[in-house]
Write a protein that holds these residues in place. Structure first.
Motif, PDB file in Angstrom:
ATOM      1  N   ARG A   2      17.327   4.788  -6.652  1.00 29.47           N
ATOM      2  CA  ARG A   2      15.992   5.344  -6.854  1.00 29.47           C
ATOM      3  C   ARG A   2      15.874   6.111  -8.148  1.00 29.47           C
ATOM      4  O   ARG A   2      14.818   6.135  -8.761  1.00 29.47           O
ATOM      5  CB  ARG A   2      15.617   6.270  -5.702  1.00 29.47           C
ATOM      6  CG  ARG A   2      15.420   5.560  -4.397  1.00 29.47           C
ATOM      7  CD  ARG A   2      14.905   6.478  -3.353  1.00 29.47           C
ATOM      8  NE  ARG A   2      15.613   7.767  -3.404  1.00 29.47           N
ATOM      9  CZ  ARG A   2      15.346   8.778  -2.619  1.00 29.47           C
ATOM     10  NH1 ARG A   2      14.416   8.686  -1.729  1.00 29.47           N
ATOM     11  NH2 ARG A   2      16.032   9.899  -2.719  1.00 29.47           N
ATOM     12  N   CYS A  24      18.396   2.049 -12.545  1.00 23.40           N
ATOM     13  CA  CYS A  24      17.338   2.357 -11.574  1.00 23.40           C
ATOM     14  C   CYS A  24      16.727   1.059 -11.069  1.00 23.40           C
ATOM     15  O   CYS A  24      16.494   0.132 -11.831  1.00 23.40           O
ATOM     16  CB  CYS A  24      16.257   3.208 -12.224  1.00 23.40           C
ATOM     17  SG  CYS A  24      16.797   4.865 -12.589  1.00 23.40           S
ATOM     18  N   LYS A  44      23.676  10.203  -1.779  1.00 23.49           N
ATOM     19  CA  LYS A  44      22.489   9.971  -0.948  1.00 23.49           C
ATOM     20  C   LYS A  44      21.207  10.437  -1.608  1.00 23.49           C
ATOM     21  O   LYS A  44      20.137   9.953  -1.273  1.00 23.49           O
ATOM     22  CB  LYS A  44      22.658  10.636   0.408  1.00 23.49           C
ATOM     23  CG  LYS A  44      22.710  12.149   0.371  1.00 23.49           C
ATOM     24  CD  LYS A  44      22.920  12.714   1.762  1.00 23.49           C
ATOM     25  CE  LYS A  44      22.977  14.215   1.745  1.00 23.49           C
ATOM     26  NZ  LYS A  44      24.228  14.780   1.377  1.00 23.49           N
ATOM     27  N   GLU A  45      21.273  11.350  -2.575  1.00 22.73           N
ATOM     28  CA  GLU A  45      20.071  11.848  -3.221  1.00 22.73           C
ATOM     29  C   GLU A  45      19.471  10.856  -4.200  1.00 22.73           C
ATOM     30  O   GLU A  45      18.285  10.934  -4.514  1.00 22.73           O
ATOM     31  CB  GLU A  45      20.356  13.157  -3.971  1.00 22.73           C
ATOM     32  CG  GLU A  45      20.740  14.320  -3.079  1.00 22.73           C
ATOM     33  CD  GLU A  45      22.226  14.325  -2.751  1.00 22.73           C
ATOM     34  OE1 GLU A  45      22.987  13.602  -3.416  1.00 22.73           O
ATOM     35  OE2 GLU A  45      22.618  15.047  -1.831  1.00 22.73           O
ATOM     36  N   ILE A  47      19.916   7.306  -3.995  1.00 20.29           N
ATOM     37  CA  ILE A  47      19.806   5.941  -3.499  1.00 20.29           C
ATOM     38  C   ILE A  47      18.869   5.869  -2.308  1.00 20.29           C
ATOM     39  O   ILE A  47      18.543   6.875  -1.677  1.00 20.29           O
ATOM     40  CB  ILE A  47      21.182   5.353  -3.110  1.00 20.29           C
ATOM     41  CG1 ILE A  47      21.776   6.106  -1.922  1.00 20.29           C
ATOM     42  CG2 ILE A  47      22.122   5.329  -4.283  1.00 20.29           C
ATOM     43  CD1 ILE A  47      22.995   5.432  -1.328  1.00 20.29           C
ATOM     44  N   LYS A  48      18.443   4.664  -2.019  1.00 18.30           N
ATOM     45  CA  LYS A  48      17.691   4.384  -0.804  1.00 18.30           C
ATOM     46  C   LYS A  48      18.525   3.382  -0.030  1.00 18.30           C
ATOM     47  O   LYS A  48      18.928   2.340  -0.566  1.00 18.30           O
ATOM     48  CB  LYS A  48      16.324   3.784  -1.137  1.00 18.30           C
ATOM     49  CG  LYS A  48      15.524   3.429   0.083  1.00 18.30           C
ATOM     50  CD  LYS A  48      14.194   2.808  -0.322  1.00 18.30           C
ATOM     51  CE  LYS A  48      13.443   2.381   0.920  1.00 18.30           C
ATOM     52  NZ  LYS A  48      12.198   1.677   0.564  1.00 18.30           N
ATOM     53  N   LEU A  49      18.797   3.669   1.233  1.00 16.26           N
ATOM     54  CA  LEU A  49      19.700   2.857   2.031  1.00 16.26           C
ATOM     55  C   LEU A  49      18.919   2.152   3.125  1.00 16.26           C
ATOM     56  O   LEU A  49      18.119   2.768   3.826  1.00 16.26           O
ATOM     57  CB  LEU A  49      20.787   3.745   2.651  1.00 16.26           C
ATOM     58  CG  LEU A  49      21.809   3.066   3.540  1.00 16.26           C
ATOM     59  CD1 LEU A  49      22.683   2.149   2.718  1.00 16.26           C
ATOM     60  CD2 LEU A  49      22.645   4.106   4.248  1.00 16.26           C
ATOM     61  N   GLU A  50      19.133   0.846   3.252  1.00 10.90           N
ATOM     62  CA  GLU A  50      18.550   0.064   4.334  1.00 10.90           C
ATOM     63  C   GLU A  50      19.645  -0.810   4.921  1.00 10.90           C
ATOM     64  O   GLU A  50      20.412  -1.428   4.184  1.00 10.90           O
ATOM     65  CB  GLU A  50      17.425  -0.832   3.820  1.00 10.90           C
ATOM     66  CG  GLU A  50      16.207  -0.095   3.335  1.00 10.90           C
ATOM     67  CD  GLU A  50      15.126  -1.044   2.846  1.00 10.90           C
ATOM     68  OE1 GLU A  50      15.235  -2.267   3.098  1.00 10.90           O
ATOM     69  OE2 GLU A  50      14.188  -0.568   2.207  1.00 10.90           O
TER      70      GLU A  50
END
Length: 98
Positions: A2, A24, A44-45, A47-50
Motif C-alpha cells: 500500500r 507500491c 503490516k502497516e 501492506i494489505k493482506l488477503e
C-alpha cells in the motif's frame, strides 16, 4: 504493498523485500507459513493482506481468435514504448557538404 517503505527502518525495508514486494501496488502470492506470518506482522502497516484459495494465472497474450506465434525480442513486453520501432536519428550536415 500500500505504501513505500522509504523512510522506514532498514529491517522493515528488508522484510518487504523478503516478501517479494518491490514497489507500491505490487502484488505477490505466497503460501501461508509460520516464517512468513512473522515477516507479515513486521510490515503490516505498509501492506494489505488477503487470503485466497487459489491463484489464477494472469491473462496474457493475444485477443480471442488470435494466437501469438513469436516475439521479435522476448525481453520487451508487448505494448511498451520500447516495442515500437525507432526511427534513425537525423544527423546535422554542415553547410560545406551541401
Amino acid at each position: 504493498m500500500r505504501r513505500s517503505p522509504i523512510g522506514l527502518h532498514p529491517q522493515t525495508r528488508e522484510n518487504a523485500r523478503v516478501l517479494g514486494l518491490k514497489r507500491c501496488g505490487h502484488v505477490v502470492y505466497r503460501p501461508v507459513t509460520n516464517e512468513l506470518a512473522g515477516v507479515i506482522i513486521k510490515v503490516k502497516e505498509i501492506i494489505k493482506l488477503e487470503l485466497v484459495d487459489r491463484v489464477d494465472p494472469p491473462k496474457t497474450g493475444a485477443p480471442s481468435g488470435f494466437e501469438v506465434i513469436g516475439r521479435l525480442n522476448p525481453r520487451i513486453a508487448p505494448g511498451s514504448k520500447a516495442a515500437k520501432p525507432l526511427l534513425p536519428l537525423r544527423t546535422r550536415r554542415s553547410t560545406a557538404e551541401n
